[in-house]
Design an enzyme around this catalytic site. Sequence first.
Site, mmCIF file in Angstrom:
data_model
loop_
_atom_site.group_PDB
_atom_site.id
_atom_site.type_symbol
_atom_site.label_atom_id
_atom_site.label_comp_id
_atom_site.label_asym_id
_atom_site.label_seq_id
_atom_site.Cartn_x
_atom_site.Cartn_y
_atom_site.Cartn_z
ATOM 1 N N LYS A 5 33.322 47.974 44.178
ATOM 2 C CA LYS A 5 34.259 49.180 43.792
ATOM 3 C C LYS A 5 34.457 50.212 43.248
ATOM 4 C CE LYS A 5 35.776 48.907 38.511
ATOM 5 N NZ LYS A 5 35.897 47.115 37.061
ATOM 6 N N SER A 64 39.873 45.787 35.450
ATOM 7 C CA SER A 64 39.733 47.280 36.322
ATOM 8 C C SER A 64 39.349 47.509 38.095
ATOM 9 C CB SER A 64 38.870 47.869 35.555
ATOM 10 O OG SER A 64 37.949 47.531 35.332
ATOM 11 N N SER A 85 37.836 42.289 33.590
ATOM 12 C CA SER A 85 38.178 43.418 34.692
ATOM 13 C C SER A 85 37.905 42.797 36.301
ATOM 14 C CB SER A 85 36.796 44.626 34.819
ATOM 15 O OG SER A 85 37.603 45.810 34.238
#
Length: 561
Positions: free
Chosen positions: A134, A218, A242
Site C-alpha cells: 500500500k 483504504s 481498511s
Amino acid sequence: MPADTQDWQKIGKAKLESINESIPQPWRVDSLPSNEQQRDVTGDFIRQYLSKDEIDLSEASATTIIEKISAGQWTAEAVTRAFCHRASLAHQLTSCLHETFFDAAIQDAQHLDEYYSSYKRPIGPLHGLPVSLKDQFHVKGVETSMGYIGWIGTFQGKKGTGKEKVFESEMVKELRDLGAVLYCKTSVPHTLMTGETINNIIGYTWNPKNRNLSCGGSSGGEGALIGLRGSPVGFGTDIGGSIRIPAAFNGLYGLRPSGGRLPYEGMANSMDGQNSITSVVGPLAESVSTLQLLVKSLLSREPWLHDPLVCEIPWREDRAKVPQDSPLSFAVLRHDGAVSLQPPVQRAIETVVKKLEDRGHKIIEWSPPSHRRGLDILMAAWTYDNGADIRSAFDLSGEPMAPEIAHVYSAESANDVTPKDATFIAANNVAKREYQKEYMEYWNSTAELTGTGKPVDVVIAPVAPFSAARPSGYLYYGYSSIVNVLDYTACTLPVTTADKNVDVVDLSSFKPVSELDKKIMSLYDPDIYDGSHVSVQLIGRRLQEEKVLAVTEYVAEVLKG
C-alpha cells in the site's frame, strides 16, 4: 501558500502520466472495454493478455512459488516478470497502482537467483516471492504520495528533509531480508479515511470482479491488484476496516491484527500521533496459508527489536491449530442495531452459520454492549484535531477533497475547527477503556451459553452492510470499525457471490430502523450487484492472530465441503 487550481491539476496529471508511462510498451493494451461493456475483468478476461507460462506463474499460490524457486524449478526473475506484467494489466483495468519499480524488482530477483545458484539454498523463507505494498510504505528510490498531490516530490509533504526516496519503512527492510521481491505500491484514497479508493491523481479504483462497484478502501489498490492476481500477497493498513473492506470486496482473506503485533514503524499516515484508535498493518491474500506464512516470517525477524510499539510475541504454533477433539463455539452478529444487511450479506452470514451447525458447532446470538457507544468513541478520536492535519495536506497543493472525505474533514463539515484539548482526549481514552472492559466481560459471560464451559471462540459478523459499495455509497462503517475500537483480531472469509435471482429485497415490506438504514437498503440493486464477491469476518479477541487464522482456515474448508 496553496497552489492555484491549474497547478494542482497539472501536477496530478503529470503524476498519472508518469505512472502509466512506467508500464513497458509491450504490456500496454490499446483498446480496453468500458466498465459497462465488461464488468468482470478477472479470470479468463485478464488471462487473454498473458502467456501460458505467465498464467501458471502468476496463479500459483505463494507457498508454491517459494517451493518451486527454492527447489530450483522456477527462477525469481521469471516469477517477478510475470507479476509485473499482470500488475500492469490490473492497473489498466482498475487504476490500482501509484508506483511501479519493475526494473529494480527484476534486478533484486536476479540477485536472488545468483544467490541460489551459488549456495543452492534460499536466502530466507520468502525467497523470490513478489509482495505488493500500500502507498504508505516508504521504499528506497520510490515516491510516497499517499494520494496527496501536495506530497509529490516531498517526504510526507516536506521538502529538503534528506529522506526523500532514501528512507525505508521498517517492514520494507524486513521483507527484503526475508527474500521478498518488492515491485509496486498500490492506490489509496487521499487521507486513507474512506472505504472507497479515490484521489486526484489516479481517480477511482474499481472492483475487478464487478466494475460497477468499489474495490474498497483504504487499502483498495491492494484489494483490486490481488483480486486480479497481479500480486500473490500484499500489505495494507487498518484503522477502521481498511484491510478487511478491500479484502471482503475482492473475495480475499485479509488479517487485521491487534496493535503491536506487526511493525508499523516508519510508515506514512494521516493524523500521525493520534494514539487512541491506532492503525495496524496486515496482509491480504487469496489463502489463509499465505497470511500465516507472511506473519510467521515477519515475526521470525523479531520486529520488537526495531519497532518500539511491537510486543515481544513470537509466532505461537500451539495456538495455530483448531482442536480436533471438541467442537468450536461461535457467535453470530446479524444486526448491530443501526443498519440492516443487504440480501447478499444476509445470505453469506446464514450460509456460514448453517454449515457450522451441520458440523455440530454451537452458534449463539451476539448481543454485546451498544456498538453505537463504541463508534462515538472512535469518531471522537478520528476528529481530535477537527481535520487540521488532513486539511493541511490538501492546502499544500490547493486540491479539493473527494466528497467521500469532505463530509467529515472539510472545514465546512467540522463546524468547530478548534482542536480538542487534553481533557477531552483523556476523557475519551477513559471511555474507550471502560467500553473495552465491558465488552470483554460480555465475551467472558458467553461461557454460560456455549455449552462448552468456555466463551465463544470467534464471532461471525459482516464487514459491511453491502458486499461492496457503490461509488459514493459507503455510508456506514460500524461493522468494521467496532473491531478497531476494541483492538480485536479479525480476518475476512470469502463466502459466495451475489446472485440477482436469489438475493432480492422487497422494499415495501422492509422496516428500517433509521433513515440511514433505509438509504443503504435502497442502494441495493440485484442487477448491479450480480456476481460481486460476498464475504464475512471472523472476529477473535486481542492478540489472537494464530487462533483467528486457524479458525478462518477451518471454516473456509467447511464451506468448501
